[in-house]
Design a protein around this motif. Structure first.
Motif, mmCIF file in Angstrom:
data_model
loop_
_atom_site.group_PDB
_atom_site.id
_atom_site.type_symbol
_atom_site.label_atom_id
_atom_site.label_comp_id
_atom_site.label_asym_id
_atom_site.label_seq_id
_atom_site.Cartn_x
_atom_site.Cartn_y
_atom_site.Cartn_z
ATOM 1 N N GLU A 1 0.821 -1.214 0.000
ATOM 2 C CA GLU A 1 0.000 0.000 0.000
ATOM 3 C C GLU A 1 0.854 1.263 0.000
ATOM 4 O OE1 GLU A 1 -3.621 0.097 0.302
ATOM 5 O OE2 GLU A 1 -3.436 -2.018 -0.220
ATOM 6 N N GLY A 2 2.166 1.088 0.103
ATOM 7 C CA GLY A 2 3.065 2.246 0.104
ATOM 8 C C GLY A 2 2.854 3.177 1.285
ATOM 9 N N ILE A 3 2.480 2.616 2.419
ATOM 10 C CA ILE A 3 2.217 3.433 3.613
ATOM 11 C C ILE A 3 3.542 3.979 4.170
ATOM 12 C CG2 ILE A 3 1.255 3.389 5.956
ATOM 13 C CD1 ILE A 3 -0.591 1.080 4.906
ATOM 14 N N PRO A 4 3.615 5.313 4.334
ATOM 15 C CA PRO A 4 4.885 5.906 4.750
ATOM 16 C C PRO A 4 5.152 5.768 6.242
ATOM 17 C CG PRO A 4 3.256 7.628 4.467
ATOM 18 C CD PRO A 4 2.568 6.339 4.131
ATOM 19 N N VAL A 5 5.500 4.577 6.662
ATOM 20 C CA VAL A 5 5.795 4.311 8.063
ATOM 21 C C VAL A 5 6.873 3.224 8.102
ATOM 22 C CG1 VAL A 5 3.990 2.533 8.346
ATOM 23 C CG2 VAL A 5 4.667 3.903 10.306
ATOM 24 N N GLY A 6 7.806 3.344 9.035
ATOM 25 C CA GLY A 6 8.865 2.345 9.167
ATOM 26 C C GLY A 6 8.320 1.086 9.796
ATOM 27 N N LEU A 7 8.688 -0.064 9.237
ATOM 28 C CA LEU A 7 8.204 -1.335 9.770
ATOM 29 C C LEU A 7 9.323 -2.028 10.538
ATOM 30 C CD1 LEU A 7 6.039 -2.626 6.794
ATOM 31 C CD2 LEU A 7 5.370 -1.239 8.775
ATOM 32 N N ILE A 8 9.068 -2.254 11.807
ATOM 33 C CA ILE A 8 10.057 -2.821 12.720
ATOM 34 C C ILE A 8 9.626 -4.243 13.065
ATOM 35 C CG2 ILE A 8 11.154 -2.532 14.989
ATOM 36 C CD1 ILE A 8 10.279 0.506 14.714
ATOM 37 N N THR A 9 10.516 -5.185 12.876
ATOM 38 C CA THR A 9 10.140 -6.579 13.141
ATOM 39 C C THR A 9 10.927 -7.159 14.300
ATOM 40 O OG1 THR A 9 11.716 -7.338 11.467
ATOM 41 C CG2 THR A 9 9.417 -7.058 10.779
ATOM 42 N N ASP A 10 10.248 -7.972 15.078
ATOM 43 C CA ASP A 10 10.844 -8.614 16.240
ATOM 44 C C ASP A 10 11.533 -9.903 15.795
ATOM 45 O OD1 ASP A 10 10.756 -8.360 19.270
ATOM 46 O OD2 ASP A 10 10.122 -10.440 19.025
ATOM 47 N N VAL A 11 12.823 -10.009 16.100
ATOM 48 C CA VAL A 11 13.539 -11.256 15.833
ATOM 49 C C VAL A 11 13.725 -11.994 17.149
ATOM 50 C CG1 VAL A 11 15.716 -12.283 15.094
ATOM 51 C CG2 VAL A 11 14.704 -10.431 13.765
#
Ligand code: PBG
Length: 337
Positions: A121-131
């Protein structure tokens, strides 16, 4: 009774009166040292399987679990409010959890589906993933269990693969929260060697074996399964120098940002990390902290709005560059008003 001798306060003060600057609203604003902004917020969201559905988390009033399509809408709303980052946490269906957390490596797992859907969707937000492996293991631990030991090096191998799968699905910031030794360096090298040298690493350097994670484990469904505790890898709440050593190693291994977790009971750690390393430093106001504020407010024991803002301002005062908080969406709305 004899009249006691009381000194003259004007003489004692000699003109120094701290209250002058506090005497009016404009003056209080003028001397204010720290202020929370929407740019300080990271909003955690829980993802569940299914379609067009949202669930409540009973131990976290107001917090929801979203199906992927709803998570996209939630991300959109956060971006509209100006929230710079979202942290994704999956609630893996129980039948997909196994001893080795193999679902963590499935490019079609909930985390990866959510990443791709939000990116599409091209949403302008940083995506942070839990490892970490805990949302995927049948025993609820962040690493691989061999006998009664969480083994380090074999876990790190798996975490590198997990990070790579997340990067391929679109993660902007990979955030290892597992507390294995050497995982930051190993993941950095893995990302670099596979074409992802621009992806950022947020290291949970100082993650404590805390009682305040209870409601989160409810939200991701690991509470009932956790065998034993996490004290052989998460830090002892009594320690502070050790947190600096952890942060130092993570920075040497290539961390771009440092996370301290939990938040409010560990503001001293936030301050020390920030002062010592002068790097982007974050704090996680964890589920138990959120639940405590909500519960006290629901009982009428504290004022909800004031307590939320005060708690978040405290992170700024301690030197945090940002706060991962379940209050992010509503506080962003209030800041906009
Ligand atoms: C573990 C993880 C935890 C949280 C997020 N990821 C802690 C744990 O279960 O040990 C807790 C976050 C919260 O309490 O809000 N990888």
């Amino acid at each position: 009774m004899k009249e006691p001798r009381i000194p003259n306060v004007t003489d004692i003060l000699g003109g120094r009166r701290m209250r002058r600057n506090r005497s009016s609203d404009w003056s209080r604003r003028l001397v204010r040292e720290n202020e929370l902004s929407v740019n300080d917020l990271i909003w955690p969201i829980f993802v569940i399987d299914g379609h067009d559905h949202v669930e409540d988390v009973s131990s976290m009033p107001g917090v929801k679990r979203y199906t992927v399509d709803r998570a996209v809408r939630a991300a959109e709303e956060a971006a509209k409010l100006g929230i710079p980052g979202i942290a994704l946490f999956p609630n893996t269906p129980n039948e997909l959890r196994d001893d080795d957390g193999s679902e963590a490596l499935n490019p079609e797992n909930l985390m990866c589906k959510a990443l791709r859907a939000i990116k599409a969707e091209g949403i302008p937000v940083g995506l942070i993933t839990d490892v970490a492996l805990d949302p995927y293991t049948s025993h609820g631990h962040d690493g691989l269990l061999r006998g009664d030991t969480i083994v380090n090096d074999e876990t790190v191998d798996q975490l590198c693969r997990q990070a790579l799968v997340q990067a391929e699905a679109g993660a902007d910031v990979i955030a290892p929260s597992d507390m294995m030794d050497g995982r930051i360096g190993a993941i950095r090298e893995t990302l670099d060697a596979n074409g992802f040298s621009e992806r950022q690493l947020m290291a949970y350097s100082a993650k404590y074996a805390s009682a305040f994670y209870g409601p989160f484990r409810d939200a991701v469904g690991t509470n009932a399964m956790l065998r034993g505790d996490k004290r052989t890898y998460q830090m002892d709440p009594a320690n502070t120098d050790e947190a600096l050593r952890e942060a130092e190693l993570d920075l040497q291994e290539g961390a771009d940002m440092i996370m301290v977790k939990p938040g409010m009971p560990y503001l001293d750690i936030v301050r020390r990390v920030k002062d010592t390393f002068l790097v982007p430093t974050y704090a996680y106001q964890v589920s138990g902290e959120y639940a405590m504020i909500c519960a006290a407010a629901q009982n009428g024991w504290i004022d909800y709005d004031r307590a939320v803002l005060e708690s978040l301002t405290a992170f700024k005062r301690a030197g945090a560059d940002g706060i991962l908080t379940y209050f992010a969406l509503e506080i962003a709305r209030k800041l906009k008003q």
